[in-house]
Design a protein around this motif. Structure first.
Motif, short mmCIF file in Angstrom:
data_model
loop_
_atom_site.label_atom_id
_atom_site.label_comp_id
_atom_site.label_asym_id
_atom_site.label_seq_id
_atom_site.Cartn_x
_atom_site.Cartn_y
_atom_site.Cartn_z
N ALA A 1 0.82 -1.22 0.00
CA ALA A 1 0.00 0.00 0.00
C ALA A 1 0.85 1.27 0.00
CB ALA A 1 -0.93 0.00 1.21
N HIS A 2 2.09 1.14 0.45
CA HIS A 2 2.99 2.30 0.48
C HIS A 2 3.99 2.28 -0.68
CE1 HIS A 2 1.33 2.59 4.55
NE2 HIS A 2 1.65 3.86 4.47
N GLY A 3 3.71 1.44 -1.68
CA GLY A 3 4.50 1.48 -2.92
C GLY A 3 5.79 0.70 -2.95
N TYR A 4 5.91 -0.31 -2.07
CA TYR A 4 7.16 -1.08 -2.02
C TYR A 4 7.10 -2.42 -2.75
CZ TYR A 4 8.79 2.27 1.47
OH TYR A 4 9.18 3.42 2.12
N GLY A 5 6.14 -2.61 -3.61
CA GLY A 5 6.06 -3.85 -4.39
C GLY A 5 5.03 -4.81 -3.83
N GLU A 6 4.58 -5.74 -4.67
CA GLU A 6 3.52 -6.68 -4.29
C GLU A 6 4.06 -7.97 -3.69
OE1 GLU A 6 0.64 -7.48 -7.32
OE2 GLU A 6 0.71 -5.43 -8.07
N LYS A 7 3.36 -8.47 -2.68
CA LYS A 7 3.60 -9.79 -2.09
C LYS A 7 5.05 -10.01 -1.67
CE LYS A 7 -0.31 -11.94 -4.36
NZ LYS A 7 -0.79 -12.96 -5.28
N GLN A 8 5.68 -8.95 -1.23
CA GLN A 8 7.03 -9.09 -0.70
C GLN A 8 7.26 -8.02 0.36
OE1 GLN A 8 10.43 -8.06 -2.99
NE2 GLN A 8 9.42 -6.41 -4.10
N ILE A 9 8.25 -8.27 1.19
CA ILE A 9 8.62 -7.31 2.22
C ILE A 9 10.12 -7.06 2.12
CG2 ILE A 9 8.72 -6.86 4.70
CD1 ILE A 9 6.41 -8.92 4.99
N GLN A 10 10.49 -5.82 1.93
CA GLN A 10 11.91 -5.45 1.92
C GLN A 10 12.27 -4.92 3.31
OE1 GLN A 10 12.61 -2.61 -1.25
NE2 GLN A 10 11.06 -3.61 -2.51
N LEU A 11 13.45 -5.30 3.77
CA LEU A 11 13.90 -4.80 5.07
C LEU A 11 13.99 -3.27 5.04
CD1 LEU A 11 14.90 -5.36 7.92
CD2 LEU A 11 17.20 -5.73 7.00
N ALA A 12 14.44 -2.72 3.94
CA ALA A 12 14.52 -1.25 3.81
C ALA A 12 13.14 -0.61 3.96
CB ALA A 12 15.14 -0.87 2.47
N ALA A 13 12.10 -1.28 3.44
CA ALA A 13 10.74 -0.76 3.55
C ALA A 13 10.28 -0.76 5.01
CB ALA A 13 9.78 -1.59 2.69
N LEU A 14 10.61 -1.82 5.74
CA LEU A 14 10.23 -1.87 7.16
C LEU A 14 10.90 -0.75 7.94
CD1 LEU A 14 10.31 -5.74 7.84
CD2 LEU A 14 8.31 -4.29 7.42
N TYR A 15 12.17 -0.47 7.64
CA TYR A 15 12.85 0.66 8.27
C TYR A 15 12.14 1.98 7.93
CZ TYR A 15 17.02 -2.34 9.07
OH TYR A 15 17.89 -3.32 9.48
N ASP A 16 11.83 2.16 6.64
CA ASP A 16 11.20 3.41 6.19
C ASP A 16 9.84 3.64 6.86
OD1 ASP A 16 13.32 3.87 4.49
OD2 ASP A 16 12.25 3.32 2.66
N LEU A 17 9.10 2.54 7.10
CA LEU A 17 7.74 2.64 7.62
C LEU A 17 7.68 2.69 9.15
CD1 LEU A 17 6.03 0.12 5.17
CD2 LEU A 17 5.62 2.59 5.28
N LYS A 18 8.80 2.55 9.81
CA LYS A 18 8.83 2.45 11.28
C LYS A 18 8.09 3.61 11.96
CE LYS A 18 12.03 2.23 15.19
NZ LYS A 18 13.45 2.28 15.60
N SER A 19 8.41 4.83 11.59
CA SER A 19 7.79 5.98 12.27
C SER A 19 6.31 6.09 11.96
CB SER A 19 8.53 7.28 11.93
OG SER A 19 8.47 7.52 10.54
N LYS A 20 5.92 5.77 10.71
CA LYS A 20 4.50 5.79 10.34
C LYS A 20 3.72 4.76 11.14
CE LYS A 20 4.51 7.46 5.59
NZ LYS A 20 4.27 7.14 4.18
N ILE A 21 4.30 3.58 11.30
CA ILE A 21 3.66 2.52 12.07
C ILE A 21 3.49 2.94 13.52
CG2 ILE A 21 4.08 0.20 13.02
CD1 ILE A 21 5.23 -0.56 10.23
#
Length: 196
Positions: free
Chosen positions: A120-140
């Protein structure tokens, strides 16, 4: 009642039912409420099978049970949750490293939740990137702190979001996983495969 190792066997069988049989080795994980199953396999053979006592419910109760509602403090708790998770995952990292896997898959509701948020935040479908989890930390953290909407998050899973984030970040850091693919097949399909 089945043991963690028996569950891991079925999860592995279930995940590979949806994947092509290739020669490469796969790291497969399943984050449950009280345990996480970790398997490295090649085709139908399991080379390593572990069950660790870390899950989204147990980690929620351990690190996020004080009803804290300030995002800065929640982020500090997230750091503590990751460090504790990493310490537990590190205990079996020599075996994971030796197994020489080349692609990673994860099943479970916790992983699906994080994959949907990443998508939903534009990091690709059906996968999780570690960099994405870092980026989303404050939003979460902010979403949990003030109860605001977070794109991709289903409300019924909100209480497990912080714990799930900590566990997956800790695991990905421990095993040097840059990206992990979500598997919609797992325990149920493994049981069906076993019965057949």
């Amino acid at each position: 009642v089945i043991s963690g190792i028996q569950e891991a066997v079925l999860i592995y069988a279930g995940v590979i039912t949806a994947l092509p049989l290739v020669d490469s080795r796969r790291l497969i994980i399943d984050i449950g409420g009280g345990s996480t199953e970790i398997i490295v396999g090649q085709k139908h053979d399991r080379l390593l099978t572990e069950s660790l006592s870390i899950g989204s419910v147990s980690w929620r109760d351990k690190f996020f049970n004080n009803k804290e509602n300030e995002s800065g403090l929640l982020m500090k708790q997230m750091d503590l949750g990751v460090a504790a998770a990493k310490q537990l995952f590190d205990s079996i990292s020599p075996g994971i490293d030796k197994a020489n896997w080349s692609e990673a898959y994860a099943s479970s509701g916790t992983v699906k939740m994080l994959a949907l948020i990443c998508e939903a935040h534009g990091y690709g479908e059906k996968q999780i990137q570690l960099a994405a989890l870092y980026d989303l930390k404050s939003k979460i953290a902010q979403s949990i702190a003030d109860g605001s909407d977070l794109s991709g998050l289903k409300e019924r899973r909100r209480d497990l979001l912080l714990a799930g984030w900590c566990i997956l970040v800790g695991l990905m850091e421990s095993y040097k996983v840059a990206a992990i693919k979500f598997s919609a097949t797992a325990l149920r399909e493994g049981m069906l495969d076993f019965m057949v």
